[in-house]
Design a protein around this motif. Structure first.
Motif, PDB file in Angstrom:
ATOM      1  N   PRO A  22       0.720  -1.394  -0.095  1.00  0.00           N
ATOM      2  CA  PRO A  22      -0.026  -0.035   0.066  1.00  0.00           C
ATOM      3  C   PRO A  22       0.757   1.383  -0.043  1.00  0.00           C
ATOM      4  O   PRO A  22       0.326   2.345  -0.365  1.00  0.00           O
ATOM      5  CB  PRO A  22      -0.898  -0.093   1.263  1.00  0.00           C
ATOM      6  N   TYR A  23       2.093   1.332   0.327  1.00  0.00           N
ATOM      7  CA  TYR A  23       2.905   2.365   0.692  1.00  0.00           C
ATOM      8  C   TYR A  23       4.258   2.153  -0.054  1.00  0.00           C
ATOM      9  O   TYR A  23       4.625   1.126  -0.218  1.00  0.00           O
ATOM     10  CB  TYR A  23       3.042   2.794   2.085  1.00  0.00           C
ATOM     11  N   VAL A  24       4.770   3.277  -0.291  1.00  0.00           N
ATOM     12  CA  VAL A  24       6.289   3.315  -0.943  1.00  0.00           C
ATOM     13  C   VAL A  24       6.894   4.541  -0.212  1.00  0.00           C
ATOM     14  O   VAL A  24       6.533   5.639   0.229  1.00  0.00           O
ATOM     15  CB  VAL A  24       6.460   4.065  -2.383  1.00  0.00           C
ATOM     16  N   GLN A  25       8.220   3.853   0.395  1.00  0.00           N
ATOM     17  CA  GLN A  25       9.083   4.821   0.968  1.00  0.00           C
ATOM     18  C   GLN A  25       9.936   5.939   0.125  1.00  0.00           C
ATOM     19  O   GLN A  25      10.291   5.523  -0.969  1.00  0.00           O
ATOM     20  CB  GLN A  25      10.075   4.360   1.874  1.00  0.00           C
ATOM     21  N   GLY A  26       9.641   7.098   0.426  1.00  0.00           N
ATOM     22  CA  GLY A  26      10.411   8.269  -0.104  1.00  0.00           C
ATOM     23  C   GLY A  26      11.756   8.504   0.407  1.00  0.00           C
ATOM     24  O   GLY A  26      12.239   7.820   1.285  1.00  0.00           O
ATOM     25  N   GLU A  27      12.483   9.407  -0.367  1.00  0.00           N
ATOM     26  CA  GLU A  27      13.695   9.897   0.155  1.00  0.00           C
ATOM     27  C   GLU A  27      13.512  10.720   1.525  1.00  0.00           C
ATOM     28  O   GLU A  27      12.779  11.488   1.500  1.00  0.00           O
ATOM     29  CB  GLU A  27      14.306  10.457  -0.643  1.00  0.00           C
ATOM     30  N   LYS A  28      14.451  10.390   2.537  1.00  0.00           N
ATOM     31  CA  LYS A  28      14.385  11.084   3.682  1.00  0.00           C
ATOM     32  C   LYS A  28      14.821  12.754   3.669  1.00  0.00           C
ATOM     33  O   LYS A  28      15.541  12.906   3.111  1.00  0.00           O
ATOM     34  CB  LYS A  28      15.384  10.425   4.877  1.00  0.00           C
ATOM     35  N   LYS A 134       9.600  10.642  -8.831  1.00  0.00           N
ATOM     36  CA  LYS A 134      10.574  11.635  -9.362  1.00  0.00           C
ATOM     37  C   LYS A 134      10.611  12.754  -8.337  1.00  0.00           C
ATOM     38  O   LYS A 134      11.552  13.317  -7.995  1.00  0.00           O
ATOM     39  CB  LYS A 134      10.265  12.315 -10.591  1.00  0.00           C
ATOM     40  N   ALA A 135       9.401  13.071  -7.625  1.00  0.00           N
ATOM     41  CA  ALA A 135       9.463  14.290  -6.535  1.00  0.00           C
ATOM     42  C   ALA A 135       9.952  13.862  -5.263  1.00  0.00           C
ATOM     43  O   ALA A 135      10.336  14.548  -4.670  1.00  0.00           O
ATOM     44  CB  ALA A 135       7.965  14.672  -6.573  1.00  0.00           C
ATOM     45  N   LEU A 136       9.587  12.467  -4.904  1.00  0.00           N
ATOM     46  CA  LEU A 136       9.768  12.257  -3.433  1.00  0.00           C
ATOM     47  C   LEU A 136      10.999  11.077  -3.413  1.00  0.00           C
ATOM     48  O   LEU A 136      11.251  10.588  -2.205  1.00  0.00           O
ATOM     49  CB  LEU A 136       8.503  11.702  -2.813  1.00  0.00           C
ATOM     50  N   GLY A 137      11.148  10.273  -4.462  1.00  0.00           N
ATOM     51  CA  GLY A 137      11.889   9.273  -4.330  1.00  0.00           C
ATOM     52  C   GLY A 137      11.352   7.993  -4.471  1.00  0.00           C
ATOM     53  O   GLY A 137      10.021   7.914  -4.237  1.00  0.00           O
ATOM     54  N   GLU A 138      12.058   6.790  -4.946  1.00  0.00           N
ATOM     55  CA  GLU A 138      11.256   5.602  -4.844  1.00  0.00           C
ATOM     56  C   GLU A 138      12.043   4.324  -4.108  1.00  0.00           C
ATOM     57  O   GLU A 138      13.005   3.878  -4.725  1.00  0.00           O
ATOM     58  CB  GLU A 138      10.965   5.265  -6.359  1.00  0.00           C
ATOM     59  N   GLY A 139      11.689   4.298  -2.853  1.00  0.00           N
ATOM     60  CA  GLY A 139      12.302   3.279  -2.196  1.00  0.00           C
ATOM     61  C   GLY A 139      11.298   1.867  -1.984  1.00  0.00           C
ATOM     62  O   GLY A 139      10.544   1.824  -2.961  1.00  0.00           O
ATOM     63  N   PRO A 140      11.455   0.977  -1.271  1.00  0.00           N
ATOM     64  CA  PRO A 140      10.764  -0.178  -1.225  1.00  0.00           C
ATOM     65  C   PRO A 140       9.228   0.099  -0.887  1.00  0.00           C
ATOM     66  O   PRO A 140       9.125   1.010   0.034  1.00  0.00           O
ATOM     67  CB  PRO A 140      11.564  -1.008  -0.153  1.00  0.00           C
ATOM     68  N   GLY A 141       8.482  -0.800  -1.122  1.00  0.00           N
ATOM     69  CA  GLY A 141       7.119  -0.721  -0.850  1.00  0.00           C
ATOM     70  C   GLY A 141       7.069  -1.325   0.638  1.00  0.00           C
ATOM     71  O   GLY A 141       8.115  -2.030   0.844  1.00  0.00           O
ATOM     72  N   PHE A 142       6.000  -0.869   1.396  1.00  0.00           N
ATOM     73  CA  PHE A 142       5.918  -1.607   2.614  1.00  0.00           C
ATOM     74  C   PHE A 142       4.370  -1.565   3.087  1.00  0.00           C
ATOM     75  O   PHE A 142       3.577  -0.884   2.409  1.00  0.00           O
ATOM     76  CB  PHE A 142       6.813  -0.666   3.642  1.00  0.00           C
ATOM     77  N   GLY A 143       4.422  -2.005   4.401  1.00  0.00           N
ATOM     78  CA  GLY A 143       2.810  -2.051   4.867  1.00  0.00           C
ATOM     79  C   GLY A 143       2.163  -3.391   4.594  1.00  0.00           C
ATOM     80  O   GLY A 143       1.007  -3.454   5.033  1.00  0.00           O
ATOM     81  N   GLY A 144       2.689  -4.222   3.845  1.00  0.00           N
ATOM     82  CA  GLY A 144       1.895  -5.496   3.433  1.00  0.00           C
ATOM     83  C   GLY A 144       1.983  -5.921   2.179  1.00  0.00           C
ATOM     84  O   GLY A 144       2.368  -5.204   1.403  1.00  0.00           O
TER      85      GLY A 144
END
Length: 293
Positions: A22-28, A134-144
């Motif tokens: 359901p979610y994607v981690q962005g760049e800190k 592009k705006a927020l970064g694309e890290g791994p998905g998480f949340g299930g």
């Protein structure tokens, strides 16, 4: 035997590929206070063509916030589909004071909310996904992980509600305008300790959606989110929507499970009163009749 093992491996690999988080981690972001964090996110998102429509700092969840934006092409696709598709208008981004950023996975949420009409919006959804990355970064998905084929008819388990369950309907008014005025007035006056985070209204299709903050310190969103996991800030705020003269909100055994699909049954039992409490609160906002009142 070797062929059988290879086939099983390929099958398992395909199943993993077809599961969505359901979610994607962005760049800190650099650590700062929440208003500064939100301002940084707004600037990044606006540079990619998104329109900011709301900020949410939930009561009882210090150090956590979410930002809601819209995308013109996605709104047009939603208008074309019509009806309950309006619930998908808001694009949610979460942030914490330590700089951690997350955002809703469009592929996950649009498949769930648009259901059989997802293909109509797929080009716009893909664009949203690429520009969020592009705006927020694309890290791994998480949340299930939920198989993408299950999302249009998602439910947490047998016997629980889906998106269009009967108890998602909260009230009926004489017209769309009456329904809209009732919800706007009740949110403006803080009925049920609520407030408006955002609204999107399309008079042409007679649809509208509101992001609703539930601020009661005893039974608002703060208490149950703290129990199930505040890292899922991109799952908030909760939506209430209007189609024609009727007001709806997805029932919480569906909506919470969709936003926290990895929770165990024991964790859900810890918030067993939340679904009806949420429904009662949103029924009041919708101008409906609350049993016993």
């Amino acid at each position: 035997m070797r062929k059988l093992i290879l086939w099983c491996a390929l099958l398992c690999s395909a199943q993993v590929c077809l599961a969505l988080a359901p979610y994607v981690q962005g760049e800190k972001l650099p650590g700062a206070d929440l208003p500064t964090q939100l301002a940084q996110l707004e600037k990044k998102l606006q540079a990619e063509g998104f329109t900011v429509i709301g900020r949410h700092t939930p009561t009882g969840l210090p150090g956590h916030a979410s930002l809601v934006v819209t995308d013109p092409a996605m709104l047009e696709a939603i208008r074309t589909i019509g009806g309950s598709a309006v619930i998908a208008s808001g694009i949610r981004v979460g942030v914490k004071t330590d700089g951690a950023v997350s955002y809703m996975n469009p592929d996950y949420w649009y498949r769930a909310y648009l259901r059989g009409q997802f293909k109509t919006a797929q080009p716009a959804a893909k664009s949203v996904q690429l520009r969020l990355a592009k705006a927020l970064g694309e890290g791994p998905g998480f949340g299930g992980d939920v198989p993408e084929a299950d999302l249009p008819q998602y439910r947490y388990m047998l016997g629980m509600e889906r998106f269009d369950s009967a108890n998602s309907e909260l009230s009926t008014h004489a017209s769309f305008d009456d329904a809209l005025k009732a919800v706007q007035a009740n949110l403006s006056s803080g009925v049920g300790a609520t407030s408006r985070v955002y609204e999107v209204v399309n008079r042409q299709s007679q649809t509208a959606v509101f992001g609703v903050a539930m601020n009661d310190p005893g039974d608002g969103e703060g208490w149950w989110v703290n129990k199930v996991g505040a890292d899922h800030m991109a799952g908030l705020p909760y939506e209430l929507f209007i189609v024609g003269s009727k007001v709806y909100a997805p029932y919480a055994r569906y909506r919470i499970a969709l936003a926290w699909p990895a929770l165990g049954m024991g964790q859900f039992m810890g918030i067993i009163s939340a679904p009806e409490t949420i429904r009662t609160t949103l029924t009041r906002v919708a101008g409906g009749t609350v049993p016993g009142n």
